[in-house]
Design a protein around this motif. Structure first.
Motif, short mmCIF file in Angstrom:
data_model
loop_
_atom_site.label_atom_id
_atom_site.label_comp_id
_atom_site.label_asym_id
_atom_site.label_seq_id
_atom_site.Cartn_x
_atom_site.Cartn_y
_atom_site.Cartn_z
N UNK A 19 0.80 -1.23 0.00
CA UNK A 19 0.00 0.00 0.00
C UNK A 19 0.84 1.28 0.00
N UNK A 20 2.16 1.16 0.02
CA UNK A 20 3.03 2.33 0.01
C UNK A 20 3.10 3.05 1.34
N UNK A 21 2.82 2.33 2.43
CA UNK A 21 2.89 2.89 3.77
C UNK A 21 4.11 2.31 4.47
N UNK A 22 4.37 2.77 5.66
CA UNK A 22 5.45 2.19 6.44
C UNK A 22 6.81 2.65 5.97
N UNK A 55 14.72 -5.84 3.11
CA UNK A 55 15.48 -5.27 4.21
C UNK A 55 15.04 -3.82 4.41
N UNK A 56 15.28 -3.32 5.61
CA UNK A 56 14.94 -1.95 5.94
C UNK A 56 16.17 -1.25 6.49
N UNK A 57 16.50 -0.11 5.92
CA UNK A 57 17.62 0.68 6.40
C UNK A 57 17.24 1.26 7.76
N UNK A 58 18.09 1.03 8.76
CA UNK A 58 17.78 1.45 10.13
C UNK A 58 17.49 2.94 10.23
N UNK A 59 18.26 3.77 9.55
CA UNK A 59 18.04 5.21 9.62
C UNK A 59 16.69 5.60 9.01
N UNK A 62 9.79 8.48 13.80
CA UNK A 62 9.70 9.84 14.33
C UNK A 62 8.63 10.65 13.64
N UNK A 63 8.30 10.33 12.41
CA UNK A 63 7.28 11.07 11.66
C UNK A 63 5.86 10.66 12.05
#
Length: 58
Positions: free
Chosen positions: A31-34, A45-49, A56-57
């Motif tokens: 859905x283009x969220x997260x 994978x997800x970049x930690x930064x 934070x958003x």
């Protein structure tokens, strides 16, 4: 994981860290969220930064 990928989390680790199931992350991707995912072959994978910025958003 190699040093090259040390700044990334696999989907399962991210799901456990933020308290959601992997299926929720899959739905968010669709859905283009997260947080923005990165694909390496068949792995997601997800970049930690990027995850921190996304959290934070919220």
């Amino acid at each position: 994981m190699t040093d090259l990928l040390k700044d990334y989390l696999p989907r399962s680790e991210l799901a456990a860290a933020i308290g959601y199931c992997e299926k929720t992350l899959i739905r968010w991707e669709r859905d283009g969220q997260g947080p923005p995912p990165t694909r390496v072959g068949r792995k997601v994978l997800y970049l930690k930064s990027s995850v921190e910025k996304w959290l934070l958003s919220r």
